[in-house]
Design a protein around this motif. Structure first.
Motif, PDB file in Angstrom:
ATOM      1  N   ILE A 127       8.771  37.390   1.477  1.00  0.00           N
ATOM      2  CA  ILE A 127       9.889  37.221   0.244  1.00  0.00           C
ATOM      3  C   ILE A 127      10.274  35.944  -0.322  1.00  0.00           C
ATOM      4  N   ARG A 128      10.677  35.242   0.575  1.00  0.00           N
ATOM      5  CA  ARG A 128      11.210  33.685   0.185  1.00  0.00           C
ATOM      6  C   ARG A 128      10.065  32.986  -0.611  1.00  0.00           C
ATOM      7  N   PHE A 129       8.941  33.308  -0.410  1.00  0.00           N
ATOM      8  CA  PHE A 129       7.682  32.387  -0.956  1.00  0.00           C
ATOM      9  C   PHE A 129       7.237  33.166  -2.052  1.00  0.00           C
ATOM     10  N   ARG A 130       7.776  34.030  -2.628  1.00  0.00           N
ATOM     11  CA  ARG A 130       7.171  34.985  -3.506  1.00  0.00           C
ATOM     12  C   ARG A 130       7.417  33.978  -5.029  1.00  0.00           C
ATOM     13  N   ARG A 131       8.400  33.544  -5.186  1.00  0.00           N
ATOM     14  CA  ARG A 131       8.734  33.044  -6.299  1.00  0.00           C
ATOM     15  C   ARG A 131       7.581  31.615  -6.349  1.00  0.00           C
ATOM     16  N   ALA A 132       7.619  30.887  -5.406  1.00  0.00           N
ATOM     17  CA  ALA A 132       6.659  29.641  -5.118  1.00  0.00           C
ATOM     18  C   ALA A 132       5.212  30.308  -5.420  1.00  0.00           C
ATOM     19  N   ILE A 133       4.768  31.393  -4.901  1.00  0.00           N
ATOM     20  CA  ILE A 133       3.610  31.734  -5.001  1.00  0.00           C
ATOM     21  C   ILE A 133       3.326  32.265  -6.549  1.00  0.00           C
ATOM     22  N   GLY A 134       4.224  32.750  -7.162  1.00  0.00           N
ATOM     23  CA  GLY A 134       3.863  32.956  -8.625  1.00  0.00           C
ATOM     24  C   GLY A 134       4.014  31.747  -9.373  1.00  0.00           C
ATOM     25  N   VAL A 135       4.816  30.971  -9.224  1.00  0.00           N
ATOM     26  CA  VAL A 135       4.805  29.631 -10.035  1.00  0.00           C
ATOM     27  C   VAL A 135       3.641  28.729 -10.001  1.00  0.00           C
ATOM     28  N   THR A 136       3.175  28.717  -8.650  1.00  0.00           N
ATOM     29  CA  THR A 136       2.023  27.897  -8.517  1.00  0.00           C
ATOM     30  C   THR A 136       0.779  28.816  -9.123  1.00  0.00           C
ATOM     31  N   ALA A 137       0.815  29.949  -8.874  1.00  0.00           N
ATOM     32  CA  ALA A 137      -0.177  30.736  -9.455  1.00  0.00           C
ATOM     33  C   ALA A 137      -0.483  30.218 -11.000  1.00  0.00           C
ATOM     34  N   PHE A 138       0.749  30.537 -11.672  1.00  0.00           N
ATOM     35  CA  PHE A 138       0.839  30.208 -13.034  1.00  0.00           C
ATOM     36  C   PHE A 138       0.332  28.530 -13.464  1.00  0.00           C
ATOM     37  N   PHE A 139       0.826  27.671 -12.695  1.00  0.00           N
ATOM     38  CA  PHE A 139       0.372  26.462 -12.923  1.00  0.00           C
ATOM     39  C   PHE A 139      -1.035  26.247 -12.662  1.00  0.00           C
ATOM     40  N   LEU A 140      -1.705  26.922 -11.966  1.00  0.00           N
ATOM     41  CA  LEU A 140      -3.460  26.873 -11.786  1.00  0.00           C
ATOM     42  C   LEU A 140      -4.028  27.531 -12.885  1.00  0.00           C
ATOM     43  N   VAL A 141      -3.258  28.642 -13.398  1.00  0.00           N
ATOM     44  CA  VAL A 141      -3.898  29.404 -14.465  1.00  0.00           C
ATOM     45  C   VAL A 141      -3.714  28.373 -15.777  1.00  0.00           C
ATOM     46  N   LEU A 142      -2.750  27.671 -15.680  1.00  0.00           N
ATOM     47  CA  LEU A 142      -2.495  26.694 -16.821  1.00  0.00           C
ATOM     48  C   LEU A 142      -3.639  25.713 -16.892  1.00  0.00           C
TER      49      LEU A 142
END
Length: 201
Positions: free
Chosen positions: A75-90
């Motif tokens: 859970i404590r990594f979920r935000r980092a996972i989502g933000v880095t996923a968006f960074f890579l999509v971008l």
């Protein structure tokens, strides 16, 4: 075992994921610039960034089922996972738009005419509000609406999987595996309730 894993995970700061993904993306881009990614470095960059982004989206979807079934909590990594996923999509989008297609007119034409591009852009657009609200201020400001908004990750992941399937040339098993994993993880979130029979007199 789960408790031991969770104790170890609590020692790992989530910001390591941001740094690791940023360094990997920069290193890969550098290799493309110096000609270490084969005959078509632009395509190699697009695929690599998109592939890791989809994997991170899958990991993000797996956080809740993993905790439910195994007790292991990410859970404590979920935000980092989502933000880095968006960074890579971008990054995936920018490599395609700036280095591959190169003009705004052609970008728009591809979005309108190529179904796999349309699907991919739809997934990208759905992820934008999620990235923009991945902060404590937004959680407090939006309240319960924040959780409903972030359910957009579900259709975004499905669209991303379809985009990958349509993107590859010929038959490749990997995109279908990703799609199956996403489907299974979404089904795992459904609360299956036994059907009640007719009330007895």
């Amino acid at each position: 075992m789960a408790a031991r894993i969770n104790r170890w995970l609590r020692r790992v700061p989530p910001w390591l994921l941001y740094i690791g993904v940023a360094l990997w993306a920069g290193w890969l881009f550098y290799n493309g610039v110096v000609g270490q990614l084969g005959a078509d470095p632009v395509e190699a960059l697009e695929l690599a960034y998109g592939d890791l982004a989809l994997k991170l989206l899958i990991v993000g979807l797996a956080v809740t089922p993993l905790r439910k079934w195994t007790g292991v909590s990410l859970i404590r990594f979920r935000r980092a996972i989502g933000v880095t996923a968006f960074f890579l999509v971008l990054a995936h989008f920018l490599v395609w738009a700036v280095l591959d297609v190169q003009t705004l007119g052609r970008v728009w034409a591809d979005i309108l005419k190529r179904p796999y591009v349309t699907i991919g852009m739809s997934a990208f657009v759905l992820l934008i509000p999620l990235a923009a609200t991945s902060n404590n201020w937004s959680v407090r400001k939006l309240g319960p609406a924040w959780r409903r908004l972030h359910r957009l990750a579900y259709p975004a992941a499905l669209l991303a999987a379809v985009h990958y399937i349509w993107l590859v040339k010929g038959f490749e098993l990997e995109p279908y595996i990703y799609a199956a994993l996403i489907g299974a993880l979404l089904l795992a979130r459904v609360e299956w309730r036994p059907r009640r029979g007719p009330a007895r007199a």
